[in-house]
Design a protein around this motif. Structure first.
Motif, PDB file in Angstrom:
ATOM      1  N   CYS A  47      -0.402  -2.006  13.343  1.00 57.71           N
ATOM      2  CA  CYS A  47      -1.849  -2.013  13.088  1.00 57.71           C
ATOM      3  C   CYS A  47      -2.179  -1.438  11.715  1.00 57.71           C
ATOM      4  CB  CYS A  47      -2.571  -1.220  14.175  1.00 57.71           C
ATOM      5  SG  CYS A  47      -2.484  -1.965  15.824  1.00 57.71           S
ATOM      6  N   VAL A  48      -1.514  -0.350  11.370  1.00 57.84           N
ATOM      7  CA  VAL A  48      -1.797   0.317  10.091  1.00 57.84           C
ATOM      8  C   VAL A  48      -1.376  -0.556   8.912  1.00 57.84           C
ATOM      9  CG1 VAL A  48      -1.169   2.272   8.627  1.00 57.84           C
ATOM     10  CG2 VAL A  48      -1.697   2.642  11.038  1.00 57.84           C
ATOM     11  N   THR A  49      -0.168  -1.084   8.965  1.00 56.63           N
ATOM     12  CA  THR A  49       0.320  -1.883   7.837  1.00 56.63           C
ATOM     13  C   THR A  49      -0.461  -3.193   7.689  1.00 56.63           C
ATOM     14  OG1 THR A  49       2.064  -2.762   9.291  1.00 56.63           O
ATOM     15  CG2 THR A  49       2.642  -0.926   7.844  1.00 56.63           C
ATOM     16  N   CYS A  50      -0.867  -3.782   8.804  1.00 59.14           N
ATOM     17  CA  CYS A  50      -1.681  -5.003   8.721  1.00 59.14           C
ATOM     18  C   CYS A  50      -3.009  -4.714   8.026  1.00 59.14           C
ATOM     19  CB  CYS A  50      -1.926  -5.579  10.114  1.00 59.14           C
ATOM     20  SG  CYS A  50      -0.521  -6.477  10.801  1.00 59.14           S
ATOM     21  N   ASP A  51      -3.610  -3.588   8.369  1.00 61.36           N
ATOM     22  CA  ASP A  51      -4.857  -3.195   7.709  1.00 61.36           C
ATOM     23  C   ASP A  51      -4.655  -3.023   6.209  1.00 61.36           C
ATOM     24  OD1 ASP A  51      -6.885  -3.259   9.497  1.00 61.36           O
ATOM     25  OD2 ASP A  51      -6.892  -1.130   9.971  1.00 61.36           O
ATOM     26  N   ILE A  52      -3.633  -2.285   5.856  1.00 57.36           N
ATOM     27  CA  ILE A  52      -3.381  -2.006   4.440  1.00 57.36           C
ATOM     28  C   ILE A  52      -3.096  -3.294   3.673  1.00 57.36           C
ATOM     29  CG2 ILE A  52      -1.749  -0.935   2.833  1.00 57.36           C
ATOM     30  CD1 ILE A  52      -1.513   1.402   4.764  1.00 57.36           C
ATOM     31  N   ILE A  53      -2.285  -4.164   4.253  1.00 55.48           N
ATOM     32  CA  ILE A  53      -1.932  -5.406   3.559  1.00 55.48           C
ATOM     33  C   ILE A  53      -3.149  -6.317   3.416  1.00 55.48           C
ATOM     34  CG2 ILE A  53      -0.546  -7.505   3.695  1.00 55.48           C
ATOM     35  CD1 ILE A  53       1.593  -5.812   5.148  1.00 55.48           C
ATOM     36  N   ALA A  54      -3.907  -6.487   4.506  1.00 62.23           N
ATOM     37  CA  ALA A  54      -5.062  -7.391   4.468  1.00 62.23           C
ATOM     38  C   ALA A  54      -6.106  -6.920   3.457  1.00 62.23           C
ATOM     39  CB  ALA A  54      -5.680  -7.505   5.857  1.00 62.23           C
ATOM     40  N   VAL A  55      -6.456  -5.643   3.528  1.00 60.67           N
ATOM     41  CA  VAL A  55      -7.468  -5.107   2.615  1.00 60.67           C
ATOM     42  C   VAL A  55      -6.912  -5.017   1.195  1.00 60.67           C
ATOM     43  CG1 VAL A  55      -8.969  -3.139   2.111  1.00 60.67           C
ATOM     44  CG2 VAL A  55      -8.566  -3.819   4.482  1.00 60.67           C
ATOM     45  N   GLY A  56      -5.666  -4.571   1.079  1.00 60.94           N
ATOM     46  CA  GLY A  56      -5.062  -4.407  -0.239  1.00 60.94           C
ATOM     47  C   GLY A  56      -4.919  -5.715  -0.994  1.00 60.94           C
ATOM     48  N   VAL A  57      -4.463  -6.758  -0.312  1.00 61.17           N
ATOM     49  CA  VAL A  57      -4.302  -8.064  -0.964  1.00 61.17           C
ATOM     50  C   VAL A  57      -5.658  -8.611  -1.405  1.00 61.17           C
ATOM     51  CG1 VAL A  57      -3.686 -10.477  -0.551  1.00 61.17           C
ATOM     52  CG2 VAL A  57      -2.144  -8.659   0.191  1.00 61.17           C
ATOM     53  N   HIS A  83       1.909  -3.837 -10.915  1.00 60.21           N
ATOM     54  CA  HIS A  83       3.263  -3.697 -10.370  1.00 60.21           C
ATOM     55  C   HIS A  83       3.284  -2.632  -9.266  1.00 60.21           C
ATOM     56  CE1 HIS A  83       4.813  -6.506 -13.137  1.00 60.21           C
ATOM     57  NE2 HIS A  83       4.950  -5.707 -14.196  1.00 60.21           N
ATOM     58  N   LEU A  84       2.613  -1.517  -9.513  1.00 55.56           N
ATOM     59  CA  LEU A  84       2.555  -0.442  -8.524  1.00 55.56           C
ATOM     60  C   LEU A  84       1.889  -0.919  -7.238  1.00 55.56           C
ATOM     61  CD1 LEU A  84       2.875   2.555  -7.734  1.00 55.56           C
ATOM     62  CD2 LEU A  84       0.651   2.979  -8.815  1.00 55.56           C
ATOM     63  N   ALA A  85       0.802  -1.663  -7.386  1.00 52.02           N
ATOM     64  CA  ALA A  85       0.082  -2.167  -6.215  1.00 52.02           C
ATOM     65  C   ALA A  85       0.957  -3.125  -5.408  1.00 52.02           C
ATOM     66  CB  ALA A  85      -1.201  -2.866  -6.652  1.00 52.02           C
ATOM     67  N   ARG A  86       1.686  -3.978  -6.099  1.00 55.23           N
ATOM     68  CA  ARG A  86       2.546  -4.936  -5.393  1.00 55.23           C
ATOM     69  C   ARG A  86       3.701  -4.223  -4.689  1.00 55.23           C
ATOM     70  NH1 ARG A  86       1.289  -8.001 -10.252  1.00 55.23           N
ATOM     71  NH2 ARG A  86      -0.116  -9.719  -9.679  1.00 55.23           N
ATOM     72  N   ILE A  87       4.223  -3.177  -5.309  1.00 54.59           N
ATOM     73  CA  ILE A  87       5.276  -2.386  -4.659  1.00 54.59           C
ATOM     74  C   ILE A  87       4.723  -1.711  -3.402  1.00 54.59           C
ATOM     75  CG2 ILE A  87       6.744  -0.340  -4.904  1.00 54.59           C
ATOM     76  CD1 ILE A  87       7.046  -1.080  -7.869  1.00 54.59           C
ATOM     77  N   PHE A  88       3.513  -1.177  -3.522  1.00 56.75           N
ATOM     78  CA  PHE A  88       2.849  -0.527  -2.387  1.00 56.75           C
ATOM     79  C   PHE A  88       2.663  -1.510  -1.233  1.00 56.75           C
ATOM     80  CE2 PHE A  88      -1.366   0.389  -0.413  1.00 56.75           C
ATOM     81  CZ  PHE A  88      -1.017   1.543   0.265  1.00 56.75           C
ATOM     82  N   LEU A  89       2.205  -2.713  -1.539  1.00 53.99           N
ATOM     83  CA  LEU A  89       2.000  -3.723  -0.502  1.00 53.99           C
ATOM     84  C   LEU A  89       3.331  -4.216   0.064  1.00 53.99           C
ATOM     85  CD1 LEU A  89      -0.894  -5.772  -2.170  1.00 53.99           C
ATOM     86  CD2 LEU A  89      -1.070  -4.168  -0.258  1.00 53.99           C
ATOM     87  N   ALA A  90       4.333  -4.340  -0.800  1.00 54.53           N
ATOM     88  CA  ALA A  90       5.653  -4.778  -0.333  1.00 54.53           C
ATOM     89  C   ALA A  90       6.269  -3.748   0.608  1.00 54.53           C
ATOM     90  CB  ALA A  90       6.574  -5.022  -1.526  1.00 54.53           C
ATOM     91  N   LEU A  91       6.062  -2.477   0.309  1.00 55.54           N
ATOM     92  CA  LEU A  91       6.569  -1.416   1.177  1.00 55.54           C
ATOM     93  C   LEU A  91       5.928  -1.504   2.558  1.00 55.54           C
ATOM     94  CD1 LEU A  91       8.147   1.198   1.678  1.00 55.54           C
ATOM     95  CD2 LEU A  91       6.232   2.467   0.684  1.00 55.54           C
ATOM     96  N   ASN A  92       4.622  -1.731   2.583  1.00 55.14           N
ATOM     97  CA  ASN A  92       3.937  -1.869   3.867  1.00 55.14           C
ATOM     98  C   ASN A  92       4.383  -3.127   4.605  1.00 55.14           C
ATOM     99  OD1 ASN A  92       1.551   0.193   4.415  1.00 55.14           O
ATOM    100  ND2 ASN A  92       1.669  -0.110   2.205  1.00 55.14           N
ATOM    101  N   ALA A  93       4.626  -4.193   3.859  1.00 51.43           N
ATOM    102  CA  ALA A  93       5.122  -5.418   4.487  1.00 51.43           C
ATOM    103  C   ALA A  93       6.499  -5.187   5.113  1.00 51.43           C
ATOM    104  CB  ALA A  93       5.184  -6.543   3.461  1.00 51.43           C
ATOM    105  N   SER A  94       7.324  -4.399   4.443  1.00 52.95           N
ATOM    106  CA  SER A  94       8.653  -4.083   4.979  1.00 52.95           C
ATOM    107  C   SER A  94       8.549  -3.275   6.264  1.00 52.95           C
ATOM    108  CB  SER A  94       9.465  -3.305   3.936  1.00 52.95           C
ATOM    109  OG  SER A  94       9.622  -4.053   2.753  1.00 52.95           O
ATOM    110  N   LEU A  95       7.647  -2.293   6.266  1.00 53.24           N
ATOM    111  CA  LEU A  95       7.436  -1.498   7.479  1.00 53.24           C
ATOM    112  C   LEU A  95       6.910  -2.367   8.619  1.00 53.24           C
ATOM    113  CD1 LEU A  95       5.813   1.712   5.921  1.00 53.24           C
ATOM    114  CD2 LEU A  95       8.125   1.488   6.854  1.00 53.24           C
ATOM    115  N   LEU A  96       6.046  -3.317   8.274  1.00 52.68           N
ATOM    116  CA  LEU A  96       5.513  -4.232   9.286  1.00 52.68           C
ATOM    117  C   LEU A  96       6.626  -5.070   9.906  1.00 52.68           C
ATOM    118  CD1 LEU A  96       3.235  -5.693  10.787  1.00 52.68           C
ATOM    119  CD2 LEU A  96       2.911  -7.121   8.750  1.00 52.68           C
ATOM    120  N   VAL A  97       7.495  -5.595   9.067  1.00 55.77           N
ATOM    121  CA  VAL A  97       8.609  -6.420   9.560  1.00 55.77           C
ATOM    122  C   VAL A  97       9.530  -5.594  10.459  1.00 55.77           C
ATOM    123  CG1 VAL A  97      10.683  -7.679   8.870  1.00 55.77           C
ATOM    124  CG2 VAL A  97       8.544  -8.029   7.626  1.00 55.77           C
ATOM    125  N   ILE A  98       9.815  -4.370  10.052  1.00 58.49           N
ATOM    126  CA  ILE A  98      10.685  -3.500  10.856  1.00 58.49           C
ATOM    127  C   ILE A  98      10.059  -3.243  12.224  1.00 58.49           C
ATOM    128  CG2 ILE A  98      11.629  -1.162  11.044  1.00 58.49           C
ATOM    129  CD1 ILE A  98      11.913  -1.183   7.979  1.00 58.49           C
TER     130      ILE A  98
END
Length: 313
Positions: A47-57, A83-98
């Motif tokens: 739930c947390v990572t989906c929120d961050i990714i949706a709003v962040g993107v 670049h920092l923002a994309r790394i932040f979103l990629a990190l959350n995407a990785s946590l979501l996949v896990i």
């Protein structure tokens, strides 16, 4: 147009998604406790990572448009932040996949169903083309002429947030019902035999969450009433043609929730707080104050958690 600043970029793309995600942390934790009697990291993380990714993107796209309108020197200055923002979103995407990999397959399906509208919130969708792809996928015969005849508006893209009066309702369903179904699917327990966690019940939590988030979204639409009216965005205040009428409707809805769940002091307190904000906040209120409306539910769930931890209940 004001010159973009680092603080504005970071606040929009990184901090705001985190602030929004805090509501999901609190709500998914409560639902996890109600259903299983414990905090399960998987649905909370989803739930947390989906929120961050949706709003962040979404905010990152906005920043790309705003900053891209300036000269190359300004754009170059913001490249490291992109670049920092994309790394932040990629990190959350990785946590979501896990988290999804550690959850039952049903959780992935439920997550996709409820997050797809959020990710496609402002994306123009060609329904005619989507229909053609689906028909080819299921190996059905596709008649282009028939579609064009039956769909005189087929060339007009469909945008979810432009559905008249449904923007806030969609948001409430995604945040309220969606959070429950993600948690429920991940825990794989019967909610009818769920953990006893008075004064909470799962049904009232779902209803309260859905209504609370819907009302918050309408409150932000009240704030943006004049801008939405000029832009032709069919929000509920625009359809009612009056922020005052909208405030009355919000007050009635929150009062109904308060009366329906009068046995739960936390819901009553949250509804009273939300009603007060309905009449205090307006178009001239700083946007940061609307975070109180965003967290009108989280504050009281956190209060419950603190009192429970201190054995005050």
């Amino acid at each position: 147009m004001a010159t973009p600043t680092v603080s504005t970029f970071v606040g929009s793309v990184i901090l705001q998604p985190i602030v929004v995600a805090m509501t999901s942390v609190v709500l998914s934790s409560l639902l996890s406790y109600e259903i299983a009697g414990q905090l399960d990291w998987r649905p909370i993380t989803i739930c947390v990572t989906c929120d961050i990714i949706a709003v962040g993107v979404d905010h990152l796209k906005d920043q790309e448009v705003v900053i891209g309108a300036w000269d190359a020197a300004v754009m170059k200055r913001f490249i490291p932040l992109f670049h920092l923002a994309r790394i932040f979103l990629a990190l959350n995407a990785s946590l979501l996949v896990i988290a999804l990999c550690r959850s039952p397959p049903e959780t992935t399906v439920v997550t996709a169903v409820f997050t797809a509208p959020a990710f496609l919130w402002a994306t123009p969708l060609d329904l005619q083309r989507i229909g053609a792809v689906l028909k080819r996928f299921i190996r059905a015969k596709y008649d282009q002429e028939e579609v064009e005849y039956n769909s005189p508006m087929s060339n007009k893209p469909f945008i979810i947030k432009r559905v008249p009066g449904m923007k806030a309702i969609f948001d409430g369903i995604i945040r309220g019902c969606g959070t429950f179904f993600v948690v429920y699917s991940a825990l794989q327990l019967s909610w009818q035999s769920a953990n006893n966690a008075p004064p909470w019940t799962i049904i009232e939590t779902i209803i309260w969450s859905t209504v609370n988030r819907t009302c918050h979204c309408i409150m932000t639409d009240v704030r943006d009433y004049h801008e939405d009216k000029k832009a032709g965005v069919p929000t509920i205040p625009v359809l009612l043609e009056s922020p005052f009428k909208t405030r009355i409707v919000l007050t009635v809805i929150q009062a109904a929730i308060m009366i329906a769940f009068l046995h739960n002091p936390f819901i009553v307190g949250s509804s009273c707080f939300a009603i007060a904000l309905v009449w205090i906040l307006g178009k001239d209120s700083p946007k940061v104050y609307f975070r109180l409306s965003l967290h009108s539910q989280s504050i009281f769930i956190a209060m419950y958690a603190a009192m429970f931890a201190l054995d005050l209940l």
